[in-house]
Design a protein around this motif. Sequence first.
Motif, PDB file in Angstrom:
ATOM      1  N   PHE A  84       0.834  -1.198   0.000  1.00 17.23           N
ATOM      2  CA  PHE A  84       0.000   0.000   0.000  1.00 17.23           C
ATOM      3  C   PHE A  84       0.872   1.253   0.000  1.00 17.23           C
ATOM      4  O   PHE A  84       0.607   2.222  -0.712  1.00 17.23           O
ATOM      5  N   SER A  85       1.920   1.201   0.813  1.00 17.24           N
ATOM      6  CA  SER A  85       2.839   2.346   0.875  1.00 17.24           C
ATOM      7  C   SER A  85       3.495   2.574  -0.475  1.00 17.24           C
ATOM      8  O   SER A  85       3.608   3.719  -0.941  1.00 17.24           O
ATOM      9  N   GLN A  86       3.932   1.512  -1.140  1.00 11.07           N
ATOM     10  CA  GLN A  86       4.543   1.638  -2.457  1.00 11.07           C
ATOM     11  C   GLN A  86       3.545   2.180  -3.475  1.00 11.07           C
ATOM     12  O   GLN A  86       3.875   3.049  -4.285  1.00 11.07           O
ATOM     13  N   ALA A  87       2.292   1.663  -3.422  1.00 13.59           N
ATOM     14  CA  ALA A  87       1.266   2.139  -4.352  1.00 13.59           C
ATOM     15  C   ALA A  87       0.957   3.608  -4.111  1.00 13.59           C
ATOM     16  O   ALA A  87       0.806   4.396  -5.057  1.00 13.59           O
ATOM     17  N   ALA A  88       0.892   4.027  -2.853  1.00 10.53           N
ATOM     18  CA  ALA A  88       0.624   5.433  -2.551  1.00 10.53           C
ATOM     19  C   ALA A  88       1.773   6.311  -3.025  1.00 10.53           C
ATOM     20  O   ALA A  88       1.551   7.388  -3.594  1.00 10.53           O
ATOM     21  N   ASP A  89       3.012   5.869  -2.798  1.00 12.93           N
ATOM     22  CA  ASP A  89       4.166   6.631  -3.270  1.00 12.93           C
ATOM     23  C   ASP A  89       4.150   6.753  -4.784  1.00 12.93           C
ATOM     24  O   ASP A  89       4.427   7.827  -5.337  1.00 12.93           O
ATOM     25  N   ASN A  90       3.835   5.667  -5.472  1.00 13.54           N
ATOM     26  CA  ASN A  90       3.791   5.688  -6.932  1.00 13.54           C
ATOM     27  C   ASN A  90       2.706   6.638  -7.441  1.00 13.54           C
ATOM     28  O   ASN A  90       2.919   7.356  -8.419  1.00 13.54           O
ATOM     29  N   CYS A  91       1.566   6.658  -6.774  1.00 14.13           N
ATOM     30  CA  CYS A  91       0.484   7.551  -7.190  1.00 14.13           C
ATOM     31  C   CYS A  91       0.866   9.006  -6.929  1.00 14.13           C
ATOM     32  O   CYS A  91       0.583   9.886  -7.744  1.00 14.13           O
ATOM     33  N   LEU A  92       1.489   9.272  -5.806  1.00 16.42           N
ATOM     34  CA  LEU A  92       1.876  10.639  -5.467  1.00 16.42           C
ATOM     35  C   LEU A  92       3.002  11.146  -6.367  1.00 16.42           C
ATOM     36  O   LEU A  92       3.046  12.319  -6.743  1.00 16.42           O
ATOM     37  N   ASN A  93       3.887  10.271  -6.733  1.00 21.02           N
ATOM     38  CA  ASN A  93       5.036  10.661  -7.578  1.00 21.02           C
ATOM     39  C   ASN A  93       4.708  10.506  -9.055  1.00 21.02           C
ATOM     40  O   ASN A  93       5.543  10.801  -9.905  1.00 21.02           O
ATOM     41  N   LEU A  94       3.517  10.042  -9.331  1.00 23.31           N
ATOM     42  CA  LEU A  94       3.064   9.798 -10.705  1.00 23.31           C
ATOM     43  C   LEU A  94       4.052   8.944 -11.477  1.00 23.31           C
ATOM     44  O   LEU A  94       4.318   9.162 -12.653  1.00 23.31           O
ATOM     45  N   LYS A  95       4.585   7.974 -10.771  1.00 23.85           N
ATOM     46  CA  LYS A  95       5.498   7.041 -11.424  1.00 23.85           C
ATOM     47  C   LYS A  95       4.677   5.864 -11.926  1.00 23.85           C
ATOM     48  O   LYS A  95       3.668   5.493 -11.373  1.00 23.85           O
TER      49      LYS A  95
END
Length: 138
Positions: free
Chosen positions: A124-135
């Motif tokens: 979840f943390s990785q998915a949230a980081d990816n969404c926030l960083n638009l990666k």
Amino acid sequence: MDIISQLQELVNTIAALAFNTFGTLQRDAPPVRLSPNYPEPPAANPTEDAANVAEQPKLMSAALVKAAKQFDALVAALPSSEGGEEAQLQRIAELQAENDAVGQELQRQLEAADEELKQVQELFSQAADNCLNLKKPE
């Protein structure tokens, strides 16, 4: 109602009967001279019915004895233990061993659930980081 509940109810009844019986005896007991140093106690109230005062403790005592006999009958109706004390101790040991095994299994399941929770939180943390960083996900 099961026998244990009936026994509990009967104990409450016996306690109430005893309380009322003792209270009535205390209330209706004639005064008694405690020692020669004290004056004669006053006479009982003449308006009270002497026969009723004498009969009431007998009736209350009979009700108390009847309740005690009912209690004894219920205790006699309880199922007897099979095999005596030694068999009961053996059964307790078996149940304790079973309880320990189930407890260990629950502990293993709890540890596995904690590990799975950590993995889900990391994803979840990785998915949230990816969404926030638009990666783009890797």
